[in-house]
Design a protein around this motif. Sequence first.
Motif, PDB file in Angstrom:
ATOM      1  N   ALA A   1       2.721  13.710  -8.505  1.00 17.72           N
ATOM      2  CA  ALA A   1       2.800  13.105  -7.173  1.00 17.72           C
ATOM      3  C   ALA A   1       2.930  11.591  -7.308  1.00 17.72           C
ATOM      4  O   ALA A   1       1.947  10.887  -7.526  1.00 17.72           O
ATOM      5  CB  ALA A   1       1.553  13.459  -6.359  1.00 17.72           C
ATOM      6  N   ALA A   2       4.151  11.098  -7.194  1.00 16.30           N
ATOM      7  CA  ALA A   2       4.380   9.657  -7.293  1.00 16.30           C
ATOM      8  C   ALA A   2       4.041   8.988  -5.966  1.00 16.30           C
ATOM      9  O   ALA A   2       4.480   9.429  -4.907  1.00 16.30           O
ATOM     10  CB  ALA A   2       5.831   9.381  -7.667  1.00 16.30           C
ATOM     11  N   ARG A   3       3.238   7.935  -6.043  1.00 10.54           N
ATOM     12  CA  ARG A   3       2.930   7.147  -4.839  1.00 10.54           C
ATOM     13  C   ARG A   3       4.081   6.187  -4.570  1.00 10.54           C
ATOM     14  O   ARG A   3       4.501   5.454  -5.450  1.00 10.54           O
ATOM     15  CB  ARG A   3       1.630   6.368  -5.040  1.00 10.54           C
ATOM     16  N   VAL A   4       4.577   6.214  -3.340  1.00  9.87           N
ATOM     17  CA  VAL A   4       5.691   5.350  -2.945  1.00  9.87           C
ATOM     18  C   VAL A   4       5.169   4.311  -1.965  1.00  9.87           C
ATOM     19  O   VAL A   4       4.647   4.648  -0.896  1.00  9.87           O
ATOM     20  CB  VAL A   4       6.825   6.171  -2.294  1.00  9.87           C
ATOM     21  N   SER A   5       5.282   3.049  -2.318  1.00 11.01           N
ATOM     22  CA  SER A   5       4.768   1.973  -1.473  1.00 11.01           C
ATOM     23  C   SER A   5       5.670   1.733  -0.269  1.00 11.01           C
ATOM     24  O   SER A   5       6.845   2.129  -0.249  1.00 11.01           O
ATOM     25  CB  SER A   5       4.654   0.678  -2.288  1.00 11.01           C
ATOM     26  N   HIS A   6       5.117   1.066   0.740  1.00 12.22           N
ATOM     27  CA  HIS A   6       5.910   0.702   1.923  1.00 12.22           C
ATOM     28  C   HIS A   6       7.087  -0.185   1.532  1.00 12.22           C
ATOM     29  O   HIS A   6       8.193  -0.023   2.057  1.00 12.22           O
ATOM     30  CB  HIS A   6       5.023  -0.024   2.938  1.00 12.22           C
ATOM     31  N   ILE A   7       6.858  -1.116   0.604  1.00 16.17           N
ATOM     32  CA  ILE A   7       7.943  -2.033   0.235  1.00 16.17           C
ATOM     33  C   ILE A   7       9.062  -1.302  -0.483  1.00 16.17           C
ATOM     34  O   ILE A   7      10.239  -1.595  -0.300  1.00 16.17           O
ATOM     35  CB  ILE A   7       7.408  -3.211  -0.620  1.00 16.17           C
TER      36      ILE A   7
ATOM     37  N   MET B   1       6.387  -7.560  -5.812  1.00 14.21           N
ATOM     38  CA  MET B   1       7.602  -7.033  -5.191  1.00 14.21           C
ATOM     39  C   MET B   1       8.071  -5.733  -5.844  1.00 14.21           C
ATOM     40  O   MET B   1       8.933  -5.056  -5.319  1.00 14.21           O
ATOM     41  CB  MET B   1       8.716  -8.081  -5.265  1.00 14.21           C
ATOM     42  N   ASN B   2       7.511  -5.417  -6.987  1.00 16.13           N
ATOM     43  CA  ASN B   2       7.856  -4.178  -7.679  1.00 16.13           C
ATOM     44  C   ASN B   2       6.581  -3.503  -8.170  1.00 16.13           C
ATOM     45  O   ASN B   2       6.313  -3.434  -9.365  1.00 16.13           O
ATOM     46  CB  ASN B   2       8.795  -4.462  -8.861  1.00 16.13           C
ATOM     47  N   PRO B   3       5.765  -3.002  -7.247  1.00 16.03           N
ATOM     48  CA  PRO B   3       4.490  -2.405  -7.654  1.00 16.03           C
ATOM     49  C   PRO B   3       4.677  -1.005  -8.215  1.00 16.03           C
ATOM     50  O   PRO B   3       5.641  -0.315  -7.878  1.00 16.03           O
ATOM     51  CB  PRO B   3       3.704  -2.359  -6.338  1.00 16.03           C
ATOM     52  N   PHE B   4       3.768  -0.594  -9.065  1.00 11.18           N
ATOM     53  CA  PHE B   4       3.697   0.793  -9.513  1.00 11.18           C
ATOM     54  C   PHE B   4       2.326   1.311  -9.103  1.00 11.18           C
ATOM     55  O   PHE B   4       1.306   0.888  -9.646  1.00 11.18           O
ATOM     56  CB  PHE B   4       3.896   0.887 -11.032  1.00 11.18           C
ATOM     57  N   LEU B   5       2.298   2.208  -8.131  1.00 13.26           N
ATOM     58  CA  LEU B   5       1.032   2.695  -7.591  1.00 13.26           C
ATOM     59  C   LEU B   5       0.499   3.906  -8.352  1.00 13.26           C
ATOM     60  O   LEU B   5      -0.591   4.390  -8.052  1.00 13.26           O
ATOM     61  CB  LEU B   5       1.211   3.059  -6.104  1.00 13.26           C
ATOM     62  N   GLY B   6       1.281   4.396  -9.332  1.00  8.24           N
ATOM     63  CA  GLY B   6       0.802   5.483 -10.171  1.00  8.24           C
ATOM     64  C   GLY B   6       1.000   6.855  -9.547  1.00  8.24           C
ATOM     65  O   GLY B   6       1.568   7.007  -8.467  1.00  8.24           O
ATOM     66  N   TYR B   7       0.514   7.859 -10.276  1.00  3.14           N
ATOM     67  CA  TYR B   7       0.599   9.245  -9.830  1.00  3.14           C
ATOM     68  C   TYR B   7      -0.755   9.692  -9.298  1.00  3.14           C
ATOM     69  O   TYR B   7      -1.790   9.471  -9.938  1.00  3.14           O
ATOM     70  CB  TYR B   7       1.013  10.157 -10.985  1.00  3.14           C
ATOM     71  N   ALA B   8      -0.751  10.318  -8.142  1.00  4.59           N
ATOM     72  CA  ALA B   8      -2.005  10.779  -7.546  1.00  4.59           C
ATOM     73  C   ALA B   8      -2.651  11.838  -8.434  1.00  4.59           C
ATOM     74  O   ALA B   8      -1.987  12.771  -8.887  1.00  4.59           O
ATOM     75  CB  ALA B   8      -1.738  11.359  -6.155  1.00  4.59           C
ATOM     76  N   GLY B   9      -3.935  11.671  -8.688  1.00  3.36           N
ATOM     77  CA  GLY B   9      -4.683  12.661  -9.448  1.00  3.36           C
ATOM     78  C   GLY B   9      -4.342  12.718 -10.922  1.00  3.36           C
ATOM     79  O   GLY B   9      -4.677  13.694 -11.595  1.00  3.36           O
ATOM     80  N   ASN B  10      -3.660  11.688 -11.442  1.00  2.44           N
ATOM     81  CA  ASN B  10      -3.261  11.721 -12.852  1.00  2.44           C
ATOM     82  C   ASN B  10      -3.282  10.311 -13.424  1.00  2.44           C
ATOM     83  O   ASN B  10      -2.248   9.694 -13.665  1.00  2.44           O
ATOM     84  CB  ASN B  10      -1.867  12.342 -13.003  1.00  2.44           C
ATOM     85  N   LYS B  11      -4.491   9.791 -13.640  1.00  4.09           N
ATOM     86  CA  LYS B  11      -4.647   8.428 -14.146  1.00  4.09           C
ATOM     87  C   LYS B  11      -4.070   8.276 -15.548  1.00  4.09           C
ATOM     88  O   LYS B  11      -3.480   7.247 -15.893  1.00  4.09           O
ATOM     89  CB  LYS B  11      -6.121   8.034 -14.139  1.00  4.09           C
ATOM     90  N   GLU B  12      -4.238   9.311 -16.365  1.00  2.00           N
ATOM     91  CA  GLU B  12      -3.756   9.241 -17.743  1.00  2.00           C
ATOM     92  C   GLU B  12      -2.240   9.086 -17.789  1.00  2.00           C
ATOM     93  O   GLU B  12      -1.706   8.236 -18.507  1.00  2.00           O
ATOM     94  CB  GLU B  12      -4.174  10.499 -18.503  1.00  2.00           C
TER      95      GLU B  12
ATOM     96  N   SER C   1       0.830  -1.203   0.000  1.00  2.00           N
ATOM     97  CA  SER C   1       0.000   0.000   0.000  1.00  2.00           C
ATOM     98  C   SER C   1       0.869   1.259   0.000  1.00  2.00           C
ATOM     99  O   SER C   1       2.088   1.210   0.137  1.00  2.00           O
ATOM    100  CB  SER C   1      -0.927  -0.001   1.212  1.00  2.00           C
ATOM    101  N   ASN C   2       0.202   2.418  -0.141  1.00  2.00           N
ATOM    102  CA  ASN C   2       0.932   3.686  -0.243  1.00  2.00           C
ATOM    103  C   ASN C   2       1.487   4.135   1.111  1.00  2.00           C
ATOM    104  O   ASN C   2       0.822   4.066   2.130  1.00  2.00           O
ATOM    105  CB  ASN C   2       0.008   4.764  -0.803  1.00  2.00           C
ATOM    106  N   PHE C   3       2.711   4.614   1.073  1.00  2.00           N
ATOM    107  CA  PHE C   3       3.390   5.129   2.264  1.00  2.00           C
ATOM    108  C   PHE C   3       3.562   6.640   2.172  1.00  2.00           C
ATOM    109  O   PHE C   3       3.242   7.378   3.100  1.00  2.00           O
ATOM    110  CB  PHE C   3       4.750   4.443   2.397  1.00  2.00           C
ATOM    111  N   LEU C   4       4.074   7.105   1.032  1.00  5.82           N
ATOM    112  CA  LEU C   4       4.398   8.517   0.839  1.00  5.82           C
ATOM    113  C   LEU C   4       3.953   8.997  -0.532  1.00  5.82           C
ATOM    114  O   LEU C   4       3.721   8.201  -1.443  1.00  5.82           O
ATOM    115  CB  LEU C   4       5.919   8.725   0.912  1.00  5.82           C
ATOM    116  N   PHE C   5       3.876  10.325  -0.666  1.00  9.08           N
ATOM    117  CA  PHE C   5       3.798  10.960  -1.972  1.00  9.08           C
ATOM    118  C   PHE C   5       5.077  11.775  -2.132  1.00  9.08           C
ATOM    119  O   PHE C   5       5.380  12.650  -1.308  1.00  9.08           O
ATOM    120  CB  PHE C   5       2.595  11.909  -2.065  1.00  9.08           C
TER     121      PHE C   5
END
Length: 620
Positions: free
Chosen positions: A234-240, A432-443, A218-222
């Motif tokens: 805003a890149a989502r940075v996962s806990h892992i 083990m290598n997720p990409f959570l995407g950019y907040a507010g920018n699905k495209e 899950s998301n830890f930081l932006f």
Amino acid sequence: MLTWAFTTTVTGLLTLLVFQRMCYPYFWDDLIYYLKLRKVGAAVKSRMTSGVITYLDCFVHQARKTPGKPFIVFESQVLTYQDVDVRSNKFANVFKNEGGLKQGDIVALLMSNEPDFICVWFGLCKLGCEVAFLNFNIKSKSFLHCFQSCGAKTLVVGSDLVSSREEALRSLKDNGIDLWVTDSSSSLEGLHTLLDKVEKASGEAQPPMETTLAKLMSNFLFIFTSGTTGLPKAARVSHIKAVMCMGFLRLCGAKASDNIYVTLPLYHMSASLLGIGGCIELGATCVLKKKFSASQFWKDCQKYNVTVFQYIGELCRYLINQPKTEAETAHRVRIAAGSGLRADVWREFAKRFGKIHIREAYGLTEASVGFLNYTNEIGPIGRAGYFNKRSLPFDLLKCDPNTYEPIRTESGRCSRANQGETGILVAPVSAMNPFLGYAGNKEMSEKKLLRNVFQEGDVYFNTGDLMLQDHRDFVYFRDRIGDTFRWKGENVATTEVSETLGGLDFVQDVNVYGVSVPGYEGRAGMAAVVLKPDQKLDGSRFYNHLVQNLPAYAWPWFLRVETSIDVTETFKQQKGKLVLEGFSPEAVQDPLYFLDVSQKDYIPLTQAVFDDILSGKIRL
């Protein structure tokens, strides 16, 4: 018989050793690094079995293990691991009891480098909040864009940044945003003060939250991209991802006994996750600097007994451009770890500042693909041997030279680039290598993904970076898509041209880019250069240097002489404004020069010369 067997065995081993050194000279380096990676991974798994799962868990664990060890040294302050633990508890209690913050809330943090950046951040983490690090250098438009894109409802701002953000803060207040300032009082109406409340708050820890392995995804930081080609994302940075970053300094050779100098801004991944996180993982001490200072750098290294420092971008270039001092060799620094170090700067740095092991690396905020050059080879960002690809899988894809889109075969699949061929770096998206995407920018998030790359249903993260793997399995950063340009039907890598021009003894800094010229396909090369003090542009020497070192299509046709190069807060060169201004004498106030091949020299680019280029009288 025994003698014959012994002799045969020794001869066989010597033959094998000679064969290994001739054909696989980096075998042992690769194996040792791979074993280090496995050891770090095993330590993480061991901690997880005892419930130490997240980045915050690691800090709390270290605070209990070494409570009296200095953690943050900042100017005249020294905070131990226990000091930061207790102070972050106080912030957590204030935010919970006074601000009503709870698990899942998104809180933006706008602070300079100081110990309370870390204490506020950890305090919010202890409540289960997701923190968004805001760049304190960005202007009002970008600042409001960043705040809105991450979805935060609360902002914590440093006391030293309030006066420069009054208009934006009032706008946020009018829109119902909860504002906090790290001060005991505030002249700006509507800001909740923190320090007066923290002094009275309890230092007791919050009840521990349940952490599971599933939470790692899950998301830890932006963390925001630097915005070199537009507004920051805003890149989502996962806990892992955060936990994986914590092993970086250990892999570079740092130890618990090291004093690690962090001058980079804490809102950047390199400082917060690799630097602070690396100190936590080691149990080392972080010497934190409010802002990088080239003139004070080596003095600080002496004063604080620094043994490891982090660099990024052109920081090392700034150091070699400083006048020589006694302090630059009278220090105990043994490791410099970071990324973006050009080969020409690397060589000069290695010659000038003593025996410092440079550990050049490559990494991304958004994904977990990365490299580390653990050898003494100057230039590469890492290696791509058998062991490395087992640890962090990746591929280099063939791409179209015009669009930089991966080339697909008739079956719709992508093709791998050959050794010695530049390709786009991609990495498989996995648990083990997720990409959570950019907040507010699905495209934009979707644009970073490549699907059905090698087989139906697979998904890869497209870094947008062009890399080359040579016949020795070294990996070289070539360029970032958008920086590379085409001229005369050829690809021009700005990094390569910059490194070449940096070899001129009268050039201090250089930024290479492409500009549109009416009547021509592609973009012509242009370079913004900064000359060394008391030096003048020697156009004929410049020309001769190009002839000797670069193919004709890579020569910069235009030069722009500046007093300094515009860079981002992480020292990435800004090209957008330069590209827009082009080579027009009306648009550019700096001295401009044009490459006159007939004279084998750079001549002043006057309005008359400019008009002749546009009319076609002068041909490029």
